[in-house]
Each structure stands twice: as C-alpha cells, then as structure tokens.
Scaffold this active site. Structure first.
Site, PDB file in Angstrom:
ATOM      1  N   PRO A   2       0.822  -1.209   0.000  1.00  0.00           N
ATOM      2  CA  PRO A   2       0.000   0.000   0.000  1.00  0.00           C
ATOM      3  C   PRO A   2       0.859   1.264   0.000  1.00  0.00           C
ATOM      4  CG  PRO A   2      -0.791  -1.570   1.637  1.00  0.00           C
ATOM      5  CD  PRO A   2       0.519  -2.084   1.139  1.00  0.00           C
ATOM      6  N   GLU A   3       0.486   2.213  -0.850  1.00  0.00           N
ATOM      7  CA  GLU A   3       1.200   3.479  -0.928  1.00  0.00           C
ATOM      8  C   GLU A   3       0.257   4.614  -0.521  1.00  0.00           C
ATOM      9  OE1 GLU A   3       3.257   3.744  -4.698  1.00  0.00           O
ATOM     10  OE2 GLU A   3       3.764   1.613  -4.670  1.00  0.00           O
ATOM     11  N   LYS A  54       2.213   7.666   4.086  1.00  0.00           N
ATOM     12  CA  LYS A  54       2.058   6.224   4.306  1.00  0.00           C
ATOM     13  C   LYS A  54       1.649   5.901   5.739  1.00  0.00           C
ATOM     14  CE  LYS A  54       4.931   4.188   0.712  1.00  0.00           C
ATOM     15  NZ  LYS A  54       5.946   3.164   0.429  1.00  0.00           N
ATOM     16  N   ASN A 183       6.592   1.822  -5.020  1.00  0.00           N
ATOM     17  CA  ASN A 183       7.189   1.195  -6.194  1.00  0.00           C
ATOM     18  C   ASN A 183       6.418   1.475  -7.487  1.00  0.00           C
ATOM     19  OD1 ASN A 183       9.534  -0.157  -6.813  1.00  0.00           O
ATOM     20  ND2 ASN A 183       8.560  -2.161  -6.868  1.00  0.00           N
TER      21      ASN A 183
END
Length: 411
Positions: A2-3, A54, A183
């Site tokens: 999760p971002e 985050k 990512n």
C-alpha cells in the site's frame, strides 16, 4: 505494498463505514500479534480516520453523556485516543459481522449493536504496526497529496542532502522527502516524463523552481474533473499540463489513483480493473524491469541510465511449489518426517553393510576354495529338504484318495 493513495482510500473507507456506528468495550488485539496492546476501553465511542503519506491515524472519541457532571466509570476512557497505523506490505481495514471476522484481523473494534459488527485491521503478512497515543512520524516528510506546497519546499531546500546523490528512482522511495511514493508510483511518474530511472536525482531536480508556477489547487481540481470524464489514456496525457515537472507529478499522479477508487477500499467498487487499466508502465507488457541497489524492482522503458547496477538482471518469476508438498511444517509433521528419514538411512546403511560383508566373504572364498564348498553343501541341504517335503506330501495324498473311495462305496 500500500502506498499513499491506498492509505487515503483506507481512511475514506473507515469514515464511510463507521459513520453513525457506536463502538463499545475494549480494543482487542490478536494473540499472535507482537504489536502493543491498546489501553482503551469505553462504554460508547466513535471512530474517525485521517491519512498522511504512508500513515493512517484512527481517532477514538468517547461519547459523553447528557449530564456533564456525571462521573466516568473507573477504567473507562474520558479523552480521545489517536492510534497511528502503518500498513506494511498487506494491511487494510474491514467492517464485518463477528461471524465473518477475517482470518488475519489483528486489531479489532466492536460495535454496540445486535448483531455486533467489528472494524478490523487485517494484515496477513504481519509487517504492519500501530502506535497507541501516537503522532505522525517526524522522520517522514509532508504528504505528497495534501501538503503539496510544504512537500515541494522540503525537497527543493534540501537538494544538498546526500540522499539526492542516488539515482532518481531510489530517491523517490525516501519517505523523508517523498512521503507516500512507492514502487508503482515511481515507475508511472518517471515513465510519463521519459526520465531514465538511474540518473542522478539532483540532476533531475536542480532545474525546478521552489514554488510551482501553476496554482496547485486549480490544477488538481481540473485534472480530477477531466479524469472522471474519460478513462482514455491519450486524453489523460492531454489533460495534464505538468510535463517536465517531476515534483508536480509526484502530487497529481497519486490523486488520479485516489479518484479511481476501488482496489478493495471502496465497498461499492471493490475491484482492481480500473487501476490495472490506468497503469502505463508498472507490470505492463513490453516494459523492462531490473532490481535497483536496494533490491526493489524498477519498471521502465528504454535506457535505464548511467547509474544502473552492474550486471543487473530482470528478476525471475518464482517457481511454483510441487502439489505433493502439503507445506505442513508443524512439530508433529517435522518429527514424523525426521523419523522416516532416519529409518530409511538405517535400512540403506544395513543393506550396504550386508552387501559389503558378503562381497568380502565371497572374494575370500574364491581364493581358498571354501566358497565353492560352502555353495555345494548349501545346495545339498536344500535338495534334501525338498525331497523330504515331497515324500511327506505323497502319503497324505494317498490317504486322501483311499478315504474318498471308501466314502463312495458306502454311499
């Protein structure tokens, strides 16, 4: 993993599902979790959520009675508590009935209703964490989505930091400056700007201004409105007018993901199809991928850049486990397997010992002639035993024939 957009969608999910829901009792933690207990219990309280990069912050707010002079019961909370949660690799929230509680629900909040419902923090890989009475991590920079001005100033005022000596793809994962980028976001941002991932971060950022010349508020509103009208990628490229400004895309691209919704965070749109169609580079056919200096896979198109790791190769796909392997690694199974393995080893050793011994005896026998004598005597004993057996069987057969004749005569 999760971002920033996923954590913001998670906070929206909590606020939507918990609106008007009254919770009660203590906050419970699973037995297997190594995270701290949450020392909060209250007769009635509500839950709200907010995100920053985050991190997600849950706020537990006690519901005060109508009588302000009424004393709070012993052990009951009378002040709000903030719980800061970091999702790790696989964290998310779910509101379910008690019977449908997810398997990996490691932090649970119970509602005051019948049937009871439970808000759970679910984390299958257990990399997530929470901090009771927590605050936003001071080592993380401003949020890329909702603190754009502070985020931009923080990056541009620290370009002398050694963090910007690294390739731009690795600098983008530094949460001290890019709080919320992960990512897939770094791949999409660099792809849109046609920036090789392994060029110096400082080289890419030095030409930018400390302040965005465009009005960020209008830019975001216009882009979200235009994105809602169409999902066509070509039209999206026409909508965004921020070509060449990396920091601006760090702000607007995550907002596109938030606008897509879904991804399991929206109960009315719990699918990934919109997100998968939105991706232009990350895990897309025809794109290249290599591991960066930290072992993270970087997706890109064209030349990787001069700072690419030497002898870097595209990561291989993981091999599938054999079907016959049940992956049961309990102590009972381990003990059974070790016993069977030791038994097999003993049998093999015994057979090897017998074989070696017989071979030695045979070799020695051929030399002195005893082997031939032994074989001859063994053959004589076996033939004698067969003759005795056959002779004992013949009288029995004869007596059976005589008894059968007598029986027929009598009849």
């Amino acid at each position: 993993m999760p971002e920033g957009p996923e954590l913001h969608l998670a906070s929206l999910y909590v606020n939507k599902m918990c609106k008007g829901v009254v919770f009660t009792g203590p906050v419970r933690k699973s037995e297997v979790s190594k995270n701290p207990d949450v020392p909060f219990t209250c007769e009635t309280y509500r839950i709200t959520a907010a995100s920053r990069g985050k991190e997600v912050k849950l706020t537990l707010t006690p519901i005060k009675g109508e009588n302000p002079n009424e004393r709070v019961k012993a052990g009951q909370a009378d002040q709000p508590m903030d719980i800061v949660i970091r999702f790790g690799m696989s964290g998310y929230f779910r509101l379910t009935t008690e019977e449908e509680l997810p398997k990996h629900a490691h932090l649970r909040f119970y509602s005051k209703e019948t049937p009871c419902r439970v808000l759970s923090f679910v984390d299958a890989r257990r990399f997530g964490s929470w901090e009771p009475n927590g605050t936003w991590n001071p080592e993380r920079g401003p949020c890329i989505m909702f603190e754009y001005k502070s985020f931009r100033e923080n990056v541009m005022s620290h370009l002398s930091d050694s963090a910007f000596n690294r390739p731009i793809c690795e600098a983008l994962l530094n949460q001290k400056y890019f709080n919320g980028i992960g990512n897939y976001l770094r791949a999409e941002i660099l792809f849109r700007l046609s920036i090789p991932p392994f060029v110096s971060a400082r080289t890419v950022l030095e030409g930018l201004e400390s302040e965005d010349l465009c009005e960020s508020g209008k830019l975001v509103k216009n882009e979200i409105a235009d994105t809602k009208k169409t999902s066509d990628r070509a039209k999206k490229k026409e909508v965004k007018g921020e070509t060449g400004d990396l920091l601006r895309l760090c702000h607007t691209v995550p907002l596109e993901v938030v606008n897509l919704g879904g991804k399991g965070y929206d109960p009315e749109k719990a699918d990934y199809s919109g997100f998968e169609a939105w991706l232009q580079c990350y895990y897309v056919d025809g794109m290249k991928s290599i591991r960066d200096h930290n072992g993270r896979t970087m997706w890109f198109k064209g030349d990787p850049g001069p700072m690419a790791p030497k002898d870097s190769k595209s990561p291989r796909a993981k091999k599938r486990a054999k079907k016959e392997d049940d992956h049961d690694y309990t102590d009972k199974k381990k003990l059974a397997r070790s016993r069977s393995e030791s038994t097999m080893k003993k049998k093999v050793n015994k057979q090897e010992t017998v074989t070696k011994t017989s071979k030695k005896e045979k070799d020695a026998g051929w030399k002195d002639g005893s082997y031939k004598k032994v074989n001859t005597s063994q053959h004589e004993r076996r033939s004698t035993a067969r003759r005795r057996k056959s002779s004992s069987a013949e009288p029995a057969a004869g007596s059976q024939r005589r008894s059968s004749r007598i029986t027929r005569q009598n009849n």
